[in-house]
Design a protein around this motif. Sequence first.
Motif, PDB file in Angstrom:
ATOM      1  N   VAL A  53       5.150  47.488  48.822  1.00 26.76           N
ATOM      2  CA  VAL A  53       6.303  46.972  49.564  1.00 26.76           C
ATOM      3  C   VAL A  53       6.470  45.477  49.323  1.00 26.76           C
ATOM      4  CG1 VAL A  53       7.171  46.554  51.900  1.00 26.76           C
ATOM      5  CG2 VAL A  53       6.181  48.767  51.309  1.00 26.76           C
TER       6      VAL A  53
ATOM      7  N   ARG B  13       6.173  43.805  46.765  1.00 30.35           N
ATOM      8  CA  ARG B  13       6.932  43.496  45.556  1.00 30.35           C
ATOM      9  C   ARG B  13       8.282  44.209  45.501  1.00 30.35           C
ATOM     10  NH1 ARG B  13       5.347  42.671  39.965  1.00 30.35           N
ATOM     11  NH2 ARG B  13       7.177  42.990  38.672  1.00 30.35           N
TER      12      ARG B  13
ATOM     13  N   LYS C  64       0.608  34.386  46.553  1.00 29.66           N
ATOM     14  CA  LYS C  64       2.078  34.378  46.580  1.00 29.66           C
ATOM     15  C   LYS C  64       2.617  33.098  45.960  1.00 29.66           C
ATOM     16  CE  LYS C  64       3.575  37.094  50.595  1.00 29.66           C
ATOM     17  NZ  LYS C  64       4.079  36.965  51.974  1.00 29.66           N
ATOM     18  N   GLN C  65       2.013  31.987  46.337  1.00 30.34           N
ATOM     19  CA  GLN C  65       2.504  30.694  45.852  1.00 30.34           C
ATOM     20  C   GLN C  65       2.286  30.563  44.351  1.00 30.34           C
ATOM     21  OE1 GLN C  65       4.186  28.526  47.891  1.00 30.34           O
ATOM     22  NE2 GLN C  65       4.696  27.630  45.913  1.00 30.34           N
ATOM     23  N   ARG C  66       1.121  30.969  43.884  1.00 29.31           N
ATOM     24  CA  ARG C  66       0.777  30.726  42.482  1.00 29.31           C
ATOM     25  C   ARG C  66       1.297  31.814  41.547  1.00 29.31           C
ATOM     26  NH1 ARG C  66      -3.722  27.624  41.619  1.00 29.31           N
ATOM     27  NH2 ARG C  66      -3.260  27.990  39.416  1.00 29.31           N
ATOM     28  N   LEU C  67       1.413  33.019  42.043  1.00 29.85           N
ATOM     29  CA  LEU C  67       1.809  34.130  41.171  1.00 29.85           C
ATOM     30  C   LEU C  67       3.217  34.637  41.424  1.00 29.85           C
ATOM     31  CD1 LEU C  67      -1.532  36.140  41.344  1.00 29.85           C
ATOM     32  CD2 LEU C  67      -0.823  34.525  39.567  1.00 29.85           C
ATOM     33  N   GLY C  68       3.824  34.199  42.521  1.00 35.45           N
ATOM     34  CA  GLY C  68       5.188  34.623  42.831  1.00 35.45           C
ATOM     35  C   GLY C  68       5.294  36.132  42.787  1.00 35.45           C
ATOM     36  N   PRO C  69       6.319  36.635  42.113  1.00 35.17           N
ATOM     37  CA  PRO C  69       6.565  38.074  42.147  1.00 35.17           C
ATOM     38  C   PRO C  69       5.584  38.901  41.316  1.00 35.17           C
ATOM     39  CG  PRO C  69       8.168  36.997  40.739  1.00 35.17           C
ATOM     40  CD  PRO C  69       7.366  35.904  41.388  1.00 35.17           C
TER      41      PRO C  69
ATOM     42  N   ASN D 180       4.218  41.091  32.873  1.00 36.37           N
ATOM     43  CA  ASN D 180       4.974  41.430  31.670  1.00 36.37           C
ATOM     44  C   ASN D 180       4.347  40.889  30.396  1.00 36.37           C
ATOM     45  OD1 ASN D 180       6.963  41.490  34.024  1.00 36.37           O
ATOM     46  ND2 ASN D 180       7.928  42.678  32.391  1.00 36.37           N
ATOM     47  N   GLN D 181       3.250  40.128  30.543  1.00 36.43           N
ATOM     48  CA  GLN D 181       2.544  39.627  29.370  1.00 36.43           C
ATOM     49  C   GLN D 181       1.105  40.110  29.483  1.00 36.43           C
ATOM     50  OE1 GLN D 181       4.139  35.407  28.324  1.00 36.43           O
ATOM     51  NE2 GLN D 181       3.517  35.444  30.454  1.00 36.43           N
TER      52      GLN D 181
ATOM     53  N   ASP E 295      -0.974  37.274  31.815  1.00 39.48           N
ATOM     54  CA  ASP E 295      -0.832  37.451  33.257  1.00 39.48           C
ATOM     55  C   ASP E 295      -2.172  37.788  33.908  1.00 39.48           C
ATOM     56  OD1 ASP E 295       1.853  36.773  33.361  1.00 39.48           O
ATOM     57  OD2 ASP E 295       2.528  38.817  33.003  1.00 39.48           O
TER      58      ASP E 295
ATOM     59  N   ARG F  71      -4.178  34.612  34.108  1.00 37.37           N
ATOM     60  CA  ARG F  71      -3.658  33.749  35.169  1.00 37.37           C
ATOM     61  C   ARG F  71      -4.137  34.236  36.537  1.00 37.37           C
ATOM     62  NH1 ARG F  71       2.704  33.655  35.615  1.00 37.37           N
ATOM     63  NH2 ARG F  71       2.872  32.601  37.628  1.00 37.37           N
TER      64      ARG F  71
ATOM     65  N   ASP G   1       2.102  43.030  53.976  1.00 38.31           N
ATOM     66  CA  ASP G   1       3.280  43.332  54.781  1.00 38.31           C
ATOM     67  C   ASP G   1       2.996  43.230  56.282  1.00 38.31           C
ATOM     68  OD1 ASP G   1       4.180  44.344  52.246  1.00 38.31           O
ATOM     69  OD2 ASP G   1       3.240  46.257  52.744  1.00 38.31           O
TER      70      ASP G   1
END
Lengths: 465, 465
Positions: free
Chosen positions: B160, B162, B247-252, B293-294, B298, B301, B387
């Motif tokens: 959820v 994402r 959340k801050q460093r990896l975002g979506p 996507n990489q 990713d 990271r 969540d």
Amino acid sequence: MSRNHDTTDRQLLSQLQPWLDAAAVVTGNAVDPRYGDDLSGKGGGRPELVLRPRSAVEVAEILRLCSGFGQKLVVHGGRTGLAGAARVQPGEAVLSLERMTAVEAPDRAAATIIAEAGAPLQMVQEAADAAGLMFGVDIGARGTATVGGNIATNAGGIRVLRYGMYRAQVLGLEAVLADGSILTSLRGLAKDNSGYDLNQLFIGSEGTLGVVTRACLRLHPKPATEVAAFCSLGSLDAAIALLGLLKQRLGPLLSAYEVNFSPLYGAMIAGMAAPAPLPAGAPVYVLAEIQGNQAELDGERFASVLMQAVEDGIVDDVVVSQSPREFRALWDVREEANRFLFAIEGLIGVDISIPLLTMAAFLREAEAAIRAKDGSAEIYVFGHLGDGNLHYQVDTTEPAAAYEIIYRGVAACGGAVSAEHGIGLDKKKWLNLVRSDAELSAMRRLKAAFDPHNVLNPGRIFDIA
Amino acid sequence: MSRNHDTTDRQLLSQLQPWLDAAAVVTGNAVDPRYGDDLSGKGGGRPELVLRPRSAVEVAEILRLCSGFGQKLVVHGGRTGLAGAARVQPGEAVLSLERMTAVEAPDRAAATIIAEAGAPLQMVQEAADAAGLMFGVDIGARGTATVGGNIATNAGGIRVLRYGMYRAQVLGLEAVLADGSILTSLRGLAKDNSGYDLNQLFIGSEGTLGVVTRACLRLHPKPATEVAAFCSLGSLDAAIALLGLLKQRLGPLLSAYEVNFSPLYGAMIAGMAAPAPLPAGAPVYVLAEIQGNQAELDGERFASVLMQAVEDGIVDDVVVSQSPREFRALWDVREEANRFLFAIEGLIGVDISIPLLTMAAFLREAEAAIRAKDGSAEIYVFGHLGDGNLHYQVDTTEPAAAYEIIYRGVAACGGAVSAEHGIGLDKKKWLNLVRSDAELSAMRRLKAAFDPHNVLNPGRIFDIA
């Protein structure tokens, strides 16, 4: 309901006034003519009565009394709507949310913000930004359009691809029903299946089922980097191919994908003060944006996918922003479309969704049919290609025929007569092209259940049969 | 409505049978006892009549006739619900969607898929996967739970964070109202503000407002890489800090963030065949997942942010999956919680949302209060921390007191009595803790507007007052 206007108005006012401060009730000549303004230029009329409550409790008392007296109300946010929903009709009083503009400080831990319905969108964006967060919806009218109006039309705008429409931002609402009940659901929970989600009723129903007075909105982490690319391409097919490539290679980094078709781009840059990013003459231009979390890496990755698209012959030419100033300048070009188009008198414009697979055929056939009616018609198309949403404008001496051609074409290819502006007063005659009798009947059933006296934005979206 | 059962049943059957094939109407002793099964173990009863339509038109005829005869219906999908909504009550016939399981090939260009309501979630996931796409919702019961049941409960599950809940996946529905009207909205447009979005009525309303027969669902690009990390942490505060950092460093990129509190982890790994990823003994365990996507970048990271969290003292220990097999093994540990818990007889379980800011206090106070009633109670908590959604189980000799303590605690801290399982029959007595009289009255107004004879899943969520 048959009404004796003068007597009813006096009775209504005498019952409202004890509840409201002096600035909340404006009547007759004291009413500012701006309440009668309408972006469509169709005029409305100056209302006889404007009500300007300061709280949900005041809204509730107004709605309860107006329901009782059968006093119809048109709800006003920023009056930037493009479907005539705010245009004052005879006998309607205005309920303006303009005094309810408070925006609370964001809850950083929950990444939420609570705003009153009359607050302009930009206030929410700025409050989020000041807290190191971001609000997911942006539209051109951000400085004037209000949170309440945005919710009433389920506003979309430029980043729906990444963040969704307003429906995806709303975690909770405070809304007032026509009978004066106040529904409050502002806990801001990401997941809540405790009974029906009543908030959904008010999103996109254009003020016809209740008046939203406050909203709890979702915020997102602020991206570390934003990069825009402006591309020229040989065809819509190429633009759709580039969209597919960017989605596949960049996933959720892709945050906007805007299109601008010839001849709009050439016409608008001719009058633009700033230099154009690319020369005119290409059939299609695209503005693509990423929002990333790694300042340099994500920009490099975006550029490398674009370079591959050039090598593969998908993109003819591309400019990638190298600084926040260049980023802003590319978006300014995008917004130039509105400035150019608003200046054309009598221009007709529609806001449509079209499946990508049928979009090229739709554009070709609509253009041919419009030109068959008016050989000198000019057609200007731009929009949110990433969402299948086009803003399609025609400068023509045959506007009625053009509307007919466009909307019938939209319906035939499985599209929507309104992607994001709503139906209001101006598009309701076309609604039955895309909604069945069963759907329209279900909509009327909802309206009857929540506004049995038909006092809230009457005649918007559909007429009571 | 007072009914003469035998006569009415015969009349109803005589009117239904011409419309339906022989396998669509099962009565009396021919009814398989499984229709009376219930996961809660509370039993229902074997129904006298099971209706098994093959199309929306057949569903419509059934609903029209049942509305006319006042024949109450309980709608069955996969019967995996955890709130008793599918439990057959006296006098109810079963409307099973089990013969409507078609899943169309995905539309790759639009990234959508159309599925009949009786199709198990896993069929949609697999069809998407075969087309190089991904469906955004996953839940443990994927093999049995159906699309229709998922929609009726606005199912959430593990991603959820994402992709959002089911509401975010539904682009359109075909649904049948109690009067037999069929609402069809399967164009699959990303943006459509052409009148009320009637689909929203059926999402999360647990089959009480209409029967969903088909859905057009959003698909996403399939990620190039999926990496899971399993962490031990010293406290809930540390787990919340790690969530914020990711959340801050990896975002979506962050696609799941699951939590498992002591003593659950230790108890469940004791009986697990596979080796445990980390030793027992820590207060909190987190399973975090990225979808990128990489393929290599990713994952690197993700690992580097986790290593920083270890250095900063937020995370005590961490294992990061290095292969699809290790990825799957870490998720198997997550799913082990259900296997362990389902085996405990008489265990009570709730599915709650709690704001992160008040979650530690809620857990502390609920535990103290439960132990004050039953010193030997065991409390097992896991869930979707990303969540704010916890699955909270208690093995106690005082279940009634435990429910009371938990739900009152949830309400006091601004949470939800159901995050994702719904209210059904089993939680309706608690609904008024989190919904006001005005909200409950608005829910009843909706029910009366769309199911005036109260034949669809009657008594689920609330009783008609």
